[in-house]
Design an enzyme around this catalytic site. Structure first.
Site, PDB file in Angstrom:
ATOM      1  N   GLN A 116       0.829  -1.202   0.000  1.00  0.00           N
ATOM      2  CA  GLN A 116       0.000   0.000   0.000  1.00  0.00           C
ATOM      3  C   GLN A 116       0.869   1.260   0.000  1.00  0.00           C
ATOM      4  O   GLN A 116       1.646   1.479   0.924  1.00  0.00           O
ATOM      5  CB  GLN A 116      -0.870  -0.065   1.277  1.00  0.00           C
ATOM      6  N   GLY A 117       0.719   2.105  -1.037  1.00  0.00           N
ATOM      7  CA  GLY A 117       1.536   3.318  -1.123  1.00  0.00           C
ATOM      8  C   GLY A 117       0.731   4.574  -0.807  1.00  0.00           C
ATOM      9  O   GLY A 117       0.330   5.308  -1.710  1.00  0.00           O
ATOM     10  N   TYR A 118       0.487   4.786   0.465  1.00  0.00           N
ATOM     11  CA  TYR A 118      -0.302   5.954   0.891  1.00  0.00           C
ATOM     12  C   TYR A 118       0.590   7.021   1.523  1.00  0.00           C
ATOM     13  O   TYR A 118       0.750   8.108   1.001  1.00  0.00           O
ATOM     14  CB  TYR A 118      -1.350   5.532   1.933  1.00  0.00           C
ATOM     15  N   SER A 119       1.157   6.692   2.690  1.00  0.00           N
ATOM     16  CA  SER A 119       1.887   7.698   3.475  1.00  0.00           C
ATOM     17  C   SER A 119       3.129   8.189   2.739  1.00  0.00           C
ATOM     18  O   SER A 119       3.762   7.456   1.982  1.00  0.00           O
ATOM     19  CB  SER A 119       2.331   7.100   4.808  1.00  0.00           C
TER      20      SER A 119
ATOM     21  N   SER B 202       4.203  -1.195   4.425  1.00  0.00           N
ATOM     22  CA  SER B 202       4.333  -2.455   5.132  1.00  0.00           C
ATOM     23  C   SER B 202       4.571  -3.588   4.146  1.00  0.00           C
ATOM     24  O   SER B 202       3.855  -3.725   3.156  1.00  0.00           O
ATOM     25  CB  SER B 202       3.038  -2.670   5.927  1.00  0.00           C
TER      26      SER B 202
ATOM     27  N   GLU C 298     -10.804  -1.430   5.285  1.00  0.00           N
ATOM     28  CA  GLU C 298      -9.902  -1.757   6.375  1.00  0.00           C
ATOM     29  C   GLU C 298     -10.687  -2.044   7.659  1.00  0.00           C
ATOM     30  O   GLU C 298     -10.209  -2.716   8.550  1.00  0.00           O
ATOM     31  CB  GLU C 298      -8.935  -0.597   6.602  1.00  0.00           C
TER      32      GLU C 298
ATOM     33  N   ASN D 200      -3.749   8.223  16.982  1.00  0.00           N
ATOM     34  CA  ASN D 200      -4.902   8.360  17.876  1.00  0.00           C
ATOM     35  C   ASN D 200      -5.428   9.792  17.887  1.00  0.00           C
ATOM     36  O   ASN D 200      -6.623  10.019  18.066  1.00  0.00           O
ATOM     37  CB  ASN D 200      -4.495   7.951  19.301  1.00  0.00           C
TER      38      ASN D 200
END
Lengths: 392, 351, 392, 351
Positions: free
Chosen positions: A128-131, A163, A246, A370
């Site tokens: 997953q290439g998000y951040s 990840s 998710e 959070n």
């Protein structure tokens, strides 16, 4: 409202339990119960393929695409039996539970035909290439750029916290395809091969000494023009839908892992006598309550068929489990005592319980800290005023 | 009554802070972590150039002749950098020998402990056996035990002096979560051991010095975790704003400061109470250890959380603080145990 | 750094302890140890006057104004012995510890001569006119107006949470004396008589059924032009200095009250057997630690001679004690069990321990909520960016 | 398996919510608080117009024949308004008689309990004595005991039916912190008492109904505390901004929602587990009581805090929630006790 399972469901339980136990007692006994996600990668790929061979790899998917159209109850049962059998964590969690459902929801028939079979079959592992560095959890601030050139998207930028990128075959990338665009506009959602010169993966060593996360550098990385979900500019919408998955059935498997972790703490407390300590008893009870309530919270959100709804159980789920697991890590350390701080070998490597303590410090950060979760809950769940963005 | 530092105390604190900030760098600490958890060069300068290893040892025995307040100031400064030093082990052993050692033991060991030439560790065992000058038993969780020359071992009510190089001594150093103070297991098999002159005084000094050291280190570590997070939060921009401008972030930092200010009172109350032989000394020691350890763990956890993704990488120093905080929590009695001791003092004596 | 007391200090202790114990055993035995601030007002006024008669009413003040120039150690000792003797809470706390020191700091010689003797002698009781409805703890948003007319300040407005106003003789009022001014500018600090037609006091009943707080309505209330501390427009500066005195030696007496409260919890736990419960034991230990650390925090801030300094111990003190006392109230209820919820009489009136539980919910609110305290700590103690004000 | 409400359940919930929101107003509740803690008019409409007092009583015995889920929906709605009603006492007694009463006891009491004509309370005692149809002993903390006609009393393992008007019965109503459910002490001196047909079943029904009722009331109360605070925070301006725009305030509200969502799962899991006779029923009951009581107390405390000064006045309703939360915390076993029961189930059975 009904919590029990039907006779039909119980028959399904018998079927999948039988199959799973046979596999874990027989051909895959060697990877039964291994805790670390990065161990035994080749064998885990074989396990994914074995699941596929008997149509257990994506049971919630439509039968037309290799699934079983499993009901929620059946998916609950499968998750329970999967954990009970000691089957290892799914190496292709991101493909099966995030990429796949998103392609089912947004992909053309051609795209489905191109990508889904490899996921179902366990042939291609996804990440997953998000951040991005500097953007953190702020997807609207994505800097990675995509431009169309000779019928390909050419992508430049850097992703972080990818990840398991180091053994993935595919990556989905959110990139800015419209030059000069800002915020959620002008983003696109691309499906890219990892195995190309423009993609470089550098592992990030974490607090526990392991390297599950990576930095992924994209330098003129390419994918065909049609390897895009939705239209150019739809990236935000697709990415948000994926985030909703998710919170879907993937939570069930995760909870079974948590069950095993709490059981390990309980077993340790019984063994070393801490089970008699009234304060440890309170904390174990608290953990037990929390885990049960996560289960019923997940069932509440899954019984709500429209995932796009603002659903309180769904909105609060991430922070709930992240806090639960952080508390469990601290409880585990207090149960084990100073013993927990000594490694079993000469390497900086940790057993299941100390590893929860260390690893769970990242649970409250990745996928939206959070703090960001609380903003979302207050703004989307309670209609509070939005936190102002600075002038960027 | 004056609960403020003297000029001399301020000077010692400034000197120690400056020394550790300059020398106990991340790079050097990490090099020590990869070895036995001791930055030898730092240790040598600390003992010889700074001359502070014997701060609590009387001048007549080669030390600076100061008290626990001054020792705490130094441990606080070392803790602020998570310095990789056998500070606790040497101070405990030195103070134990000062308090209860024979003149021969003092003459044999104190100069080497103060100069840093010898490294000491302490550990205790409930089921060791000592007879005819020979000690047998297993002593666990000895900090920096793998590097120690001198072992001060508590066996029940006895306090025994053992040389690590003596026959019958087997020390196993372990890979430890906090790599700046790795633990060791010491197994003795009829090893030659000397009794001290005053067991109770020596064991009491071991306790007191250990607890003050850990509490003060925790205070320094907590303050550093706060300071570094404050600095980061003013620079790091997210959602178009410095993250430190978010109120929830600010309040979290405020919560850290609230605990740290109490931890500061706790350390200096306890150190003063020891130096003055106050009735409150025991409750102060338990309070300081429990409160400071909890505070440090909370602050180090927040340091990771408030740094976001970078905070849980190996590369960033936040995990050094976090792991030190954890090790302080469980070393020499956990917070629950210390609170129970306070409850016993408060609740169980005759009304 | 030295915590013990000198022989001289111990002699002082013997002197004040002797006097206090004799009073509480003799002429004032009837008000020994009464817990509620609003009980026995006339007798408490007599007690203030008795303190004054033997020069014990304001020991920290200069001898020239009726004090004893007491050292910090002596003030600590007096507070300890005052509590040990069971002497009742000072009815003129605000006059002695806030108004007096502020007049000493900012008043002209004429003002000192006019106001201080009545405070020292216990003849005039003071209350505090800071908070307003709508402004809450936001002193910069004061709406009460003062205008000069025929040599008098004429004041219109409403104050709220004026503790003990219903038996006070004097009030200090922060009012906006410059028309059209905003924020901290244009405020003045006025000393006003309560006994005049323009002042009306309405009690506010609180959660515990009592009415210690009041609304105070000022309608063309008057005071002479020279009844102002500092110059017109200096109100903010004077008010802030007064708040600093709130963190002064008055904390010592408050802590002795807390000591008595915690001792009452401990006594209850011993009596009913809860002292054997390991979790109650942990909580009592926590309370004991917290109280001791408050004491040494107060000594740290008092040993710092410059009160205007940003001092961490001082800045965090309010939130510390407010949280400590709220926790103590909950602990008290858990120690007493369901018993605590039953009143001793047929009135809605509560004993010391249940009253701490109820009353302490206001401790975290008045004098700046815990939220505002945290802003102050972050902004003044840590130099964090200020919370933006809205457009008002 | 379907963890969502049926259409009928949604309808019951909506009806009950609407009913209490309209009728259980602050003014009426306060009038009841000044008297015996029962809003008679509300109680009468609830029983007769709404017809929900017998929701868990079989149709054959004059009730609606529904289950604990439906009862919980009603208790949740009543709790959201801190309604002054003997809902718990009547439901506990009715369910106990259904589960374990003799046919005569059922015929005598159920119609009056369902119609609201009779008010019931329950209490227990470990040292009461029963022989020859006469009961003696002290039963404390009976909710709405001062107004009760029917007393269902647990004496050790026995469950006994006593009429409040019988000779030898002395009931003292106490001024109670939560004035919407005042407690009473019942002293029996050779009072005539009937045994039920099945003591264990009746006592179990008393327990189950009491715990579900309190957990559901707590859920409703916690949600109302959140809703009211959210509404207030959007209107109230301080420092020139709606206070709800401050991030720390928002996060506090978010924390309430996080707990409440779990409390919701807890109540309906427990109610369902009881209705389905699940193996999990016992752990679910303990979880629901402990978790919901803690959540309500936290939310009601926050409600006061986040309302600022007005929040701790008698005039504002926040204290009604806070005091109800406190009473729920300590009634029928505190949270620590329930967690210990869970620990016993989880830790002490054979592995």
């Amino acid at each position: 409202m009904k919590l029990g399972f039907s006779a039909e469901d119980e028959a399904f339980r018998a079927e999948c339990a039988g199959w799973l136990q046979a596999q874990m007692a027989g051909p895959f006994a060697d990877i039964r119960g291994i805790p670390n996600l990065c161990d035994e990668i080749p064998r885990r790929k074989e396990w994914e393929q074995q699941l596929a061979a008997d149509r257990w790899s994506c049971i919630g998917w439509p039968a037309a695409w290799g699934g079983r159209d499993a009901t929620l109850a059946q998916q609950v049962i499968f998750a329970e039996e999967y954990a009970r059998a000691g089957a290892p964590n799914r190496i292709n969690h991101i493909g099966v539970e995030l990429a796949g459902p998103t392609i089912l929801a947004f992909g053309s028939e051609a795209q489905k035909a191109q990508y889904l079979p490899d996921i179902v079959a366990g042939r291609k592992i996804w990440c997953q290439g998000y951040s991005e560095p500097g953007a953190g959890s702020d997807l609207a601030n994505v800097k990675t750029k995509a431009r169309l050139e000779d019928g390909d998207w050419v992508v430049d930028g850097q992703k972080v916290w990818t990840s398991l990128a180091h053994y993935s075959d595919m990556i989905f990338v959110v990139a800015r395809s419209e030059e000069g665009s800002k915020g959620p506009k002008g983003l696109s959602f691309l499906l890219m091969d990892m195995d190309q010169p423009g993609v470089e993966v550098r592992p990030i060593r974490q607090i526990n000494g392991e390297a599950e996360f990576n930095e992924t550098f994209l330098t003129e990385a390419r994918c065909p023009a049609d390897a895009m979900l939705g239209a150019a500019g739809d990236g935000w919408k697709v990415a948000m839908a994926l985030l909703a998955f998710e919170r879907g059935v993937s939570t069930l498997g995760q909870q079974m892992q948590f069950r095993n972790e709490l059981d390990a703490v309980i077993a340790a407390a019984r063994t070393n006598g801490k089970a008699a300590d009234p304060i440890i008893r309170q904390r174990i009870a608290q953990a037990e309550i929390g885990l049960r309530l996560m289960r019923y919270g997940a069932l509440r959100m899954l019984s709500n068929t429209d995932l796009s709804d603002i659903d309180g159980a769904a909105l609060t789920y991430k922070i709930q489990w992240a806090k639960w697991r952080r508390d469990l890590g601290e409880l585990a350390m207090d149960v084990l005592g100073q013993e927990a701080e000594i490694a079993a070998s000469n390497h900086y490597e940790w057993g299941v319980l100390p590893n929860i303590y260390l690893y769970s410090r990242s649970d409250t950060i990745y996928g939206g800290t959070n703090q960001i979760q609380r903003n979302l809950i207050a703004e989307r769940g309670l209609g509070m005023p939005r936190e102002p963005r600075g002038i960027s | 009554m004056e609960f403020a530092f003297t000029e001399e105390q301020v000077m010692i604190a400034d000197t120690a802070r400056g020394f550790f900030a300059e020398h106990a760098t991340s790079a050097r600490t990490r090099a020590a972590m990869a070895a036995d958890g001791i930055d030898r060069e730092l240790w040598s300068s600390f003992c010889n150039e700074l001359g502070l290893a014997g701060v609590g040892v009387p001048e007549a025995l080669g030390g600076a002749g100061l008290g626990m307040v001054e020792f705490a100031l130094i441990a606080e400064a070392a803790g602020a950098q998570v310095a990789a030093l056998p500070l606790m082990g040497n101070a405990r052993a030195a103070h134990a020998l000062v308090a209860g050692g024979t003149p021969e033991q003092q003459a044999r060991w104190l100069p080497a402990l103060v100069s840093g030439e010898s490294i000491a560790t302490s550990a205790s065992s409930q089921d060791a056996s000592f007879s005819n000058g020979k000690l047998s038993g297993t002593f666990r969780f000895a900090p920096h035990g793998g590097s120690a020359d001198l072992l001060l071992l508590t066996a029940g009510e006895q306090c025994l002096v053992v040389e690590a190089s003596a026959p019958g001594v087997a020390v196993t150093a372990h890979v430890t979560m906090d790599q700046t103070r790795p633990l060791a297991t010491i197994v003795l098999n009829n090893a030659p051991a000397e009794t001290v002159a005053d067991h109770a005084a020596a064991n009491r000094a071991l306790d007191v010095t250990g607890l003050i050291c850990l509490a003060a280190e925790a205070l320094g570590g907590a303050q550093a975790a706060l300071d570094r997070t404050v600095a980061y939060s003013k620079e790091r921009v997210q959602f178009g704003r410095a993250i430190g401008s978010f109120q929830a972030y600010k309040h979290r930092l405020a919560d850290m400061m609230i605990e740290i200010e109490q931890a500061r009172s706790a350390v200096y109350w306890a150190a003063c109470a020891i130096d003055e032989g106050s009735d409150e000394a025991q409750i102060a020691l338990h309070s300081a250890k429990a409160f400071c350890a909890d505070t440090f763990h909370m602050c180090a956890g927040n340091m990771i959380q408030l740094h976001g993704g970078i905070g849980f990488t190996w590369e960033h120093d936040a995990h050094l603080f976090f792991k030190r905080a954890r090790s302080i929590l469980s070393m020499l009695g956990d917070s629950q145990w210390h609170r129970e001791q306070i409850a016993a003092l408060v609740l169980d004596q005759a009304a």
